[in-house]
Design an enzyme around this catalytic site. Structure first.
Site, PDB file in Angstrom:
ATOM      1  N   ALA B  29      -5.327 -16.182 -20.615  1.00 39.11           N
ATOM      2  CA  ALA B  29      -6.462 -16.861 -19.972  1.00 39.11           C
ATOM      3  C   ALA B  29      -6.721 -18.238 -20.581  1.00 39.11           C
ATOM      4  O   ALA B  29      -7.001 -19.200 -19.850  1.00 39.11           O
ATOM      5  CB  ALA B  29      -7.714 -16.004 -20.070  1.00 39.11           C
ATOM      6  N   GLU B  80      -8.239 -25.005   6.452  1.00 38.12           N
ATOM      7  CA  GLU B  80      -6.991 -24.262   6.594  1.00 38.12           C
ATOM      8  C   GLU B  80      -7.271 -22.768   6.593  1.00 38.12           C
ATOM      9  O   GLU B  80      -6.362 -21.961   6.417  1.00 38.12           O
ATOM     10  CB  GLU B  80      -5.959 -24.656   5.537  1.00 38.12           C
ATOM     11  CG  GLU B  80      -6.400 -24.554   4.108  1.00 38.12           C
ATOM     12  CD  GLU B  80      -5.304 -25.066   3.170  1.00 38.12           C
ATOM     13  OE1 GLU B  80      -4.434 -24.276   2.849  1.00 38.12           O
ATOM     14  OE2 GLU B  80      -5.342 -26.249   2.793  1.00 38.12           O
ATOM     15  N   CYS B 112      -5.704 -29.806   2.750  1.00 35.75           N
ATOM     16  CA  CYS B 112      -7.023 -30.074   2.148  1.00 35.75           C
ATOM     17  C   CYS B 112      -7.688 -31.369   2.618  1.00 35.75           C
ATOM     18  O   CYS B 112      -8.785 -31.685   2.154  1.00 35.75           O
ATOM     19  CB  CYS B 112      -6.905 -30.084   0.629  1.00 35.75           C
ATOM     20  SG  CYS B 112      -6.334 -28.533  -0.054  1.00 35.75           S
ATOM     21  N   ARG B 200       6.348 -27.296  -9.078  1.00 40.37           N
ATOM     22  CA  ARG B 200       6.036 -28.585  -9.702  1.00 40.37           C
ATOM     23  C   ARG B 200       6.161 -29.765  -8.733  1.00 40.37           C
ATOM     24  O   ARG B 200       5.646 -30.839  -8.985  1.00 40.37           O
ATOM     25  CB  ARG B 200       6.955 -28.816 -10.909  1.00 40.37           C
ATOM     26  CG  ARG B 200       6.515 -27.992 -12.120  1.00 40.37           C
ATOM     27  CD  ARG B 200       7.309 -28.373 -13.329  1.00 40.37           C
ATOM     28  NE  ARG B 200       8.732 -28.107 -13.126  1.00 40.37           N
ATOM     29  CZ  ARG B 200       9.688 -28.550 -13.936  1.00 40.37           C
ATOM     30  NH1 ARG B 200       9.383 -29.285 -14.975  1.00 40.37           N
ATOM     31  NH2 ARG B 200      10.941 -28.261 -13.701  1.00 40.37           N
ATOM     32  N   THR B 202       4.651 -30.094  -6.161  1.00 41.05           N
ATOM     33  CA  THR B 202       3.322 -30.413  -5.632  1.00 41.05           C
ATOM     34  C   THR B 202       2.653 -31.546  -6.423  1.00 41.05           C
ATOM     35  O   THR B 202       1.635 -32.076  -5.999  1.00 41.05           O
ATOM     36  CB  THR B 202       2.374 -29.180  -5.675  1.00 41.05           C
ATOM     37  OG1 THR B 202       2.288 -28.718  -7.019  1.00 41.05           O
ATOM     38  CG2 THR B 202       2.874 -28.067  -4.787  1.00 41.05           C
ATOM     39  N   HIS B 235      -9.390 -35.957  -4.793  1.00 38.42           N
ATOM     40  CA  HIS B 235      -9.203 -34.540  -4.444  1.00 38.42           C
ATOM     41  C   HIS B 235      -8.890 -33.743  -5.709  1.00 38.42           C
ATOM     42  O   HIS B 235      -8.185 -34.221  -6.600  1.00 38.42           O
ATOM     43  CB  HIS B 235      -8.076 -34.382  -3.415  1.00 38.42           C
ATOM     44  CG  HIS B 235      -7.728 -32.940  -3.168  1.00 38.42           C
ATOM     45  ND1 HIS B 235      -8.642 -32.049  -2.660  1.00 38.42           N
ATOM     46  CD2 HIS B 235      -6.583 -32.232  -3.393  1.00 38.42           C
ATOM     47  CE1 HIS B 235      -8.070 -30.850  -2.568  1.00 38.42           C
ATOM     48  NE2 HIS B 235      -6.825 -30.935  -3.009  1.00 38.42           N
ATOM     49  N   LYS B 240      -7.165 -30.968 -13.864  1.00 36.29           N
ATOM     50  CA  LYS B 240      -6.275 -31.896 -14.574  1.00 36.29           C
ATOM     51  C   LYS B 240      -5.779 -33.060 -13.699  1.00 36.29           C
ATOM     52  O   LYS B 240      -5.699 -34.199 -14.143  1.00 36.29           O
ATOM     53  CB  LYS B 240      -5.053 -31.136 -15.115  1.00 36.29           C
ATOM     54  CG  LYS B 240      -5.400 -30.160 -16.217  1.00 36.29           C
ATOM     55  CD  LYS B 240      -5.718 -30.903 -17.492  1.00 36.29           C
ATOM     56  CE  LYS B 240      -5.999 -29.925 -18.618  1.00 36.29           C
ATOM     57  NZ  LYS B 240      -6.398 -30.570 -19.849  1.00 36.29           N
ATOM     58  N   ARG B 244      -5.707 -37.182 -14.385  1.00 34.92           N
ATOM     59  CA  ARG B 244      -4.484 -37.996 -14.566  1.00 34.92           C
ATOM     60  C   ARG B 244      -4.500 -39.227 -13.669  1.00 34.92           C
ATOM     61  O   ARG B 244      -4.090 -40.309 -14.072  1.00 34.92           O
ATOM     62  CB  ARG B 244      -3.236 -37.154 -14.284  1.00 34.92           C
ATOM     63  CG  ARG B 244      -2.775 -36.393 -15.528  1.00 34.92           C
ATOM     64  CD  ARG B 244      -1.509 -35.605 -15.246  1.00 34.92           C
ATOM     65  NE  ARG B 244      -0.387 -36.444 -14.823  1.00 34.92           N
ATOM     66  CZ  ARG B 244       0.747 -35.953 -14.336  1.00 34.92           C
ATOM     67  NH1 ARG B 244       0.913 -34.650 -14.206  1.00 34.92           N
ATOM     68  NH2 ARG B 244       1.730 -36.760 -13.981  1.00 34.92           N
ATOM     69  N   ASN B 267     -11.020 -25.008  -6.581  1.00 33.86           N
ATOM     70  CA  ASN B 267     -10.583 -25.898  -5.503  1.00 33.86           C
ATOM     71  C   ASN B 267     -11.013 -25.341  -4.149  1.00 33.86           C
ATOM     72  O   ASN B 267     -10.504 -24.310  -3.711  1.00 33.86           O
ATOM     73  CB  ASN B 267      -9.051 -26.037  -5.552  1.00 33.86           C
ATOM     74  CG  ASN B 267      -8.499 -26.863  -4.403  1.00 33.86           C
ATOM     75  OD1 ASN B 267      -9.234 -27.531  -3.685  1.00 33.86           O
ATOM     76  ND2 ASN B 267      -7.188 -26.827  -4.232  1.00 33.86           N
ATOM     77  N   SER B 297      -1.888 -31.507   1.635  1.00 41.04           N
ATOM     78  CA  SER B 297      -0.442 -31.284   1.522  1.00 41.04           C
ATOM     79  C   SER B 297       0.222 -31.484   2.868  1.00 41.04           C
ATOM     80  O   SER B 297      -0.349 -31.212   3.900  1.00 41.04           O
ATOM     81  CB  SER B 297      -0.183 -29.867   1.012  1.00 41.04           C
ATOM     82  OG  SER B 297      -0.569 -29.773  -0.326  1.00 41.04           O
TER      83      SER B 297
END
Lengths: 132, 345
Positions: B29, B80, B112, B200, B202, B235, B240, B244, B267, B297
């Site tokens: 966790a 969605e 999204c 990854r 994504t 979004h 994280k 970035r 999310n 996406s």
């Protein structure tokens, strides 16, 4: 069968979606579902909308409800006095049974009532929650 | 250009923690929380879906707008997780809020960003004088397969906006543009209950390329700089990724944190960037400039630049705030969570 008919439910959309009611044109009494005759004897009503605010008159917890409500069991049901005068029976959501008390303020929310099986219509309508 | 007349948020009451999910999935966790930058997520009630969430957010937006529902000329819901494959969510919400029959309606889907795109639709209709007010809604009860990494973040919530003329706006929409490409990072085929994703992939070629691309595009087109904005919203697929992007553009913590709602509720897909925007509108002051970039996406990003007007002050207290819904919560066990998501009955 009654609960699964999309047409019969569609006829009640105004009541169930928007809490539309009926006002006696003579004495001003409000009814959630139309009566043939007002307590004052008048036969004529006009459309009105309830605000959705009310108070709990009585409540209970249903553990074994009709099959269409099984997925939501257990759930709370209350008799509610609406601000504008009518009395209504409805589900109380987003709270535990222990949180309910007679006299607490509630407000209307729009929720799924039940589904007509896996392929049928999803029925929506008004439930209540404790006032935020 | 058109502007926002009223805004509203809605987040279901139920939550599940990352610890509870990790216990079932045999995951660490702490590693999950550190990796995703979130600790819990919102879960819909057993009787909640995209339609009921849209309705609740819309009621708040209309309260803030202070207009009659019959003045609204359109309703568009981006999601969605529309409950029906064929039958619109928008007509059900339209009827339930008493729009009458004289309105345009359609449901949209672009992962999204299906909700942010509807703001662009309504801007066009208002600017062309086809309608006075339009409703733009983004809401989801997002799906995640048991055991999939998405379980930790896929949440429920939504936001609604009344779009109207600039003169009545609580925030003017000064500019918008989109950055779009065919990128296979995340999808859900017809009849499939859960989405699939390309791991990854994504990240760099999908989320970052489009969010950075759209944000750069709007800054260049408007000749503005990041320091011009009081608040910045990107979004939020997790906690994280937006941080970035913020680092790439030199966005400060003070600009980003107020809208970083993902850390508290996960999310909310079509509601994600839009709920970040409602967080910011709840506290913004007249003159504050806001930059928002959504991401969907498949892939695309919509960027918006807004300026808050004097009218925002009076509107903020007219309805429950996003934070009011964040603070209202009840935790579920994993088995109850799966019951809420109708995975088990």
């Amino acid at each position: 069968m009654f609960r699964e008919s999309p047409i019969i439910r569609w006829r009640n959309y105004s009541d169930r979606y928007k809490l539309s009611g009926h006002k006696c044109t003579k004495c001003g009494a409000n009814y959630f579902e139309k009566k043939g005759m007002c307590v004052c004897g008048n036969l004529i009503f006009s459309e009105m909308f309830f605000s959705g605010n009310g108070k709990i008159v009585s409540f209970t917890k249903i553990h074994s409800g009709p099959s269409v409500f099984e997925e939501q069991s257990p759930y709370c049901v209350a008799i509610i006095d609406l601000e504008e005068g009518a009395r209504i029976t409805a589900q109380i959501v987003d709270c535990k049974y222990d949180e309910l008390k007679i006299g607490l303020g509630v407000e209307a929310v729009f929720r799924k009532l039940y589904k007509s099986g896996e392929k049928g219509i999803i029925h929506y309508g008004t439930k209540f929650r404790l006032k935020l | 250009m058109a502007g926002i007349i009223g805004w509203g948020a809605y987040i279901p009451k139920y939550r599940i923690t990352a610890e509870e999910i990790a216990l079932v999935n045999n995951d660490n966790a702490n590693a999950i929380k550190a990796g995703l930058g979130l600790t819990e997520k919102s879960v819909p009630g057993k009787d909640e879906d995209t339609i009921t969430i849209s309705h609740a957010a819309t009621k708040n937006a209309i309260l803030r707008a202070g207009i009659k529902t019959k003045e609204i000329g359109s309703i568009y819901i981006g999601s969605e997780s529309h409950p029906y494959a064929v039958k619109p969510s928008s007509s059900i919400v339209g009827d339930a809020i008493d729009l009458g029959n004289d309105y345009m309606a359609v449901d949209t889907e672009f992962a999204c960003k299906a909700g942010s795109a509807t703001i662009q639709f309504n801007m066009g209709f208002v600017d062309s004088k086809m309608i006075n007010y339009g409703l733009s809604i983004g809401a989801d009860t997002s799906q995640a397969e048991p055991g999939n990494a998405l379980e930790y973040s896929a949440a429920a919530g939504g936001a609604a906006f009344v779009i109207g003329k600039n003169e009545e706006a609580i925030a003017t929409i000064d500019y918008t543009c989109s950055f779009t490409s065919d990128t296979p990072d995340f999808w859900r085929r017809a009849m499939q209950p859960y989405p699939s994703h390309a791991g990854r992939f994504t990240g760099e070629p999908a989320y970052f390329k489009h969010v950075v691309g759209a944000t750069k595009m709007i800054l260049e087109k408007t000749k503005m700089e990041m320091k011009d904005f009081k608040y910045v919203v990107f979004h939020m697929p997790n906690g994280k990724f937006p941080e970035r992007v913020a680092k790439i553009f030199g966005v400060t913590k003070e600009q980003l944190e107020p809208g970083l709602i993902v850390k508290k509720i996960g999310n909310t897909y079509s509601g994600s960037a839009l709920l970040g925007l409602t967080c910011v509108l709840d506290i913004a002051k007249p003159g504050d400039k806001i930059l928002m970039t959504s991401y969907g996406s498949g892939s695309g990003s919509d960027s918006f630049i807004l300026t808050c007007t004097e009218k925002i002050v009076g509107a903020q207290k007219k309805a429950l705030t996003t934070q009011d819904y964040v603070d209202r919560k009840e935790y579920l066990t994993y088995s109850k969570y799966r019951k809420h998501m109708e995975t088990i009955h």
